[in-house]
Design an enzyme around this catalytic site. Structure first.
Site, PDB file in Angstrom:
ATOM      1  N   ARG A 146     -11.038   0.028  14.636  1.00 40.61           N
ATOM      2  CA  ARG A 146     -10.974   0.754  13.090  1.00 40.61           C
ATOM      3  C   ARG A 146     -12.042   0.032  12.285  1.00 40.61           C
ATOM      4  O   ARG A 146     -13.291   0.135  12.349  1.00 40.61           O
ATOM      5  CB  ARG A 146      -9.619   0.763  12.602  1.00 40.61           C
ATOM      6  N   LYS A 164       0.775  -1.059  -0.013  1.00 43.14           N
ATOM      7  CA  LYS A 164      -0.029  -0.038   0.116  1.00 43.14           C
ATOM      8  C   LYS A 164       0.885   1.323   0.075  1.00 43.14           C
ATOM      9  O   LYS A 164       2.138   1.192   0.149  1.00 43.14           O
ATOM     10  CB  LYS A 164      -1.049   0.062   0.993  1.00 43.14           C
ATOM     11  N   MET A 170      12.780  24.716   3.797  1.00 43.79           N
ATOM     12  CA  MET A 170      12.011  24.198   2.959  1.00 43.79           C
ATOM     13  C   MET A 170      13.143  23.303   1.752  1.00 43.79           C
ATOM     14  O   MET A 170      12.557  21.978   1.338  1.00 43.79           O
ATOM     15  CB  MET A 170      11.151  25.177   1.791  1.00 43.79           C
ATOM     16  N   TYR A 188      16.466  29.710  10.140  1.00 42.01           N
ATOM     17  CA  TYR A 188      15.331  30.320  10.741  1.00 42.01           C
ATOM     18  C   TYR A 188      15.122  30.127  12.192  1.00 42.01           C
ATOM     19  O   TYR A 188      15.382  29.220  12.746  1.00 42.01           O
ATOM     20  CB  TYR A 188      13.973  29.822  10.044  1.00 42.01           C
TER      21      TYR A 188
END
Ligand SMILES: *Cc1c(COP(=O)(O)O)cnc(C)c1O
Length: 376
Positions: A130, A35, A311, A263
């Site tokens: 689930r 998957k 990024m 940052y």
């Protein structure tokens, strides 16, 4: 020159890890769980190495079609079953086996016109809450399915919530035994964690003796990661890496005490520090939550990320290379996880995931579309 980031799939690792499943569960057949595009590896890239599996398990019908397009004629199991009635037509056409976890899916089957009776895996909700029928509803679902001409074989499945942890699986195994023990049919209970940790425990039921039962559903171990890290490592389970995310140093800086990096100035040098700027960031799928200290390999030498992930770049500490006399600078090879192409050193994806507060599954699946894969 394209940006130097590259993902590489290691077929020999996939083959080795699949062979390990035969060792762990010698009497069971193995569903290779592919998957999420083979946990981010790419179904087409992983297929040759995994075709020794007894079947492929996934949940996206388009992925099932891709496997048939690769000429896979063996079993394919839809782990969540169908999402709407017309999906059953594809199941008939492609011979897909499918989970049945709710009454609506039985209604759809009852209304489905097919020449080819289906093989279904009736799913018990044994406590994870689930997908699946509760123990109280399971026998009625089984009786309904048994009466359908559209169904010719019913197998039984359930899924564990805690096979990798301290709560364990006893309560779920007991629930499964209580409703299936006297029913004839194949059984599948184990995901990777259950296969590695509990495969040989006894299971009560017609035609089975251990929890490995008829089929194990192996996902993450195929991809070289330990489901119960950090309790156990991939090396402990004799698993090999199957994906490398590599790139290069594209700039360097020399910091002095008090200088900060990146940052938010979250990292401050406490002395002279040689920094490598690396072409990999969160837009490549690298986790932004990986903080200072997250391991990374530069020219095969283990060092650490410093400051924030941005990024397109991260910054790493090159001082351990300088100390070891290993040249490091512009163009140096960097491995975010996987195997160093130049030295063979391994950085397990589990360690990076842990440092970022997540699990290997997420990192492997998250490699971004802009990252090219090396041809297999
Ligand atoms: C994803 C999945 C698996 C495989 O899980 P791993 O932990 O990767 O081995 C097995 N069974 C079901 C139902 C799943 O959804």
């Amino acid at each position: 020159m394209p940006r130097p980031i590259l993902a590489t799939v290691h077929p020999e690792g996939l083959r080795h890890n699949l062979a390990q499943a035969r060792v762990r569960a010698p009497d069971a057949r193995v569903w290779a769980v592919v998957k999420a595009n083979a946990y981010g590896h790419g179904i087409e890239r992983a297929f040759e190495a995994l075709r020794g599996a007894d079947g492929f398990a996934l949940l996206d019908l388009a992925e099932a079609e891709r496997l048939r397009a690769l000429d896979w004629r063996g079993p394919i199991l839809l782990l969540e079953g169908v999402f709407e009635p017309r999906d059953l037509e594809l199941c008939s056409r492609l011979g897909l086996w499918h989970a049945v976890h709710c009454d609506e899916q039985i209604d759809w089957l009852a209304a489905h016109k097919t020449q080819q009776p289906h093989r279904v895996f009736l799913k018990l909700n044994s406590g994870m809450n689930r997908l699946g029928f509760t123990p109280g509803a399971f026998r009625a679902a089984w009786a309904r399915l048994s009466a359908l001409p559209q169904v010719d074989e019913i197998a039984f499945m359930t899924h564990f919530s805690d096979a990798d942890g301290p709560r364990g699986i006893d309560h779920q195994v007991a629930a499964f035994e209580a409703v299936t023990a006297d029913l004839a049919g194949e059984r599948t209970l184990c995901n990777t964690a259950a296969m590695l940790r509990h495969a040989s425990r006894p299971l009560r039921g017609v035609g089975v003796s251990t929890l490995a039962a008829d089929w194990v559903r192996e996902g993450i171990a195929l991809y070289g990661s330990a489901p119960d890290y950090p309790e156990n490592s991939a090396a402990h389970w004799d698993l090999q890496p199957t994906m490398t995310l590599s790139t290069r140093v594209i700039g360097t800086q020399r910091l002095q005490a008090g200088d900060t990096v990146g940052y938010g100035s979250t990292f401050t040098a406490d002395g002279p520090l040689h920094i490598g700027v690396v072409a990999c960031g969160y837009a490549d799928g690298y986790p932004r939550h990986a903080g200072t200290g997250t391991p990374v390999l530069v020219n095969g030498v283990r060092t650490r990320l410093v400051g924030r992930v941005s990024m397109d770049m991260i910054t790493v500490d090159l001082s351990p290379l300088d100390a070891a006399g290993v040249p490091a600078g512009l163009g140096s090879e960097v491995v975010m996880w996987g195997v160093s192409p130049s030295t063979g050193a391994v950085l397990p994806v589990d360690e990076v995931a842990r440092a970022a507060g997540t699990i290997s599954y997420e990192l492997l699946c998250a490699v971004a579309p802009r990252v090219p894969f090396a041809p297999v």
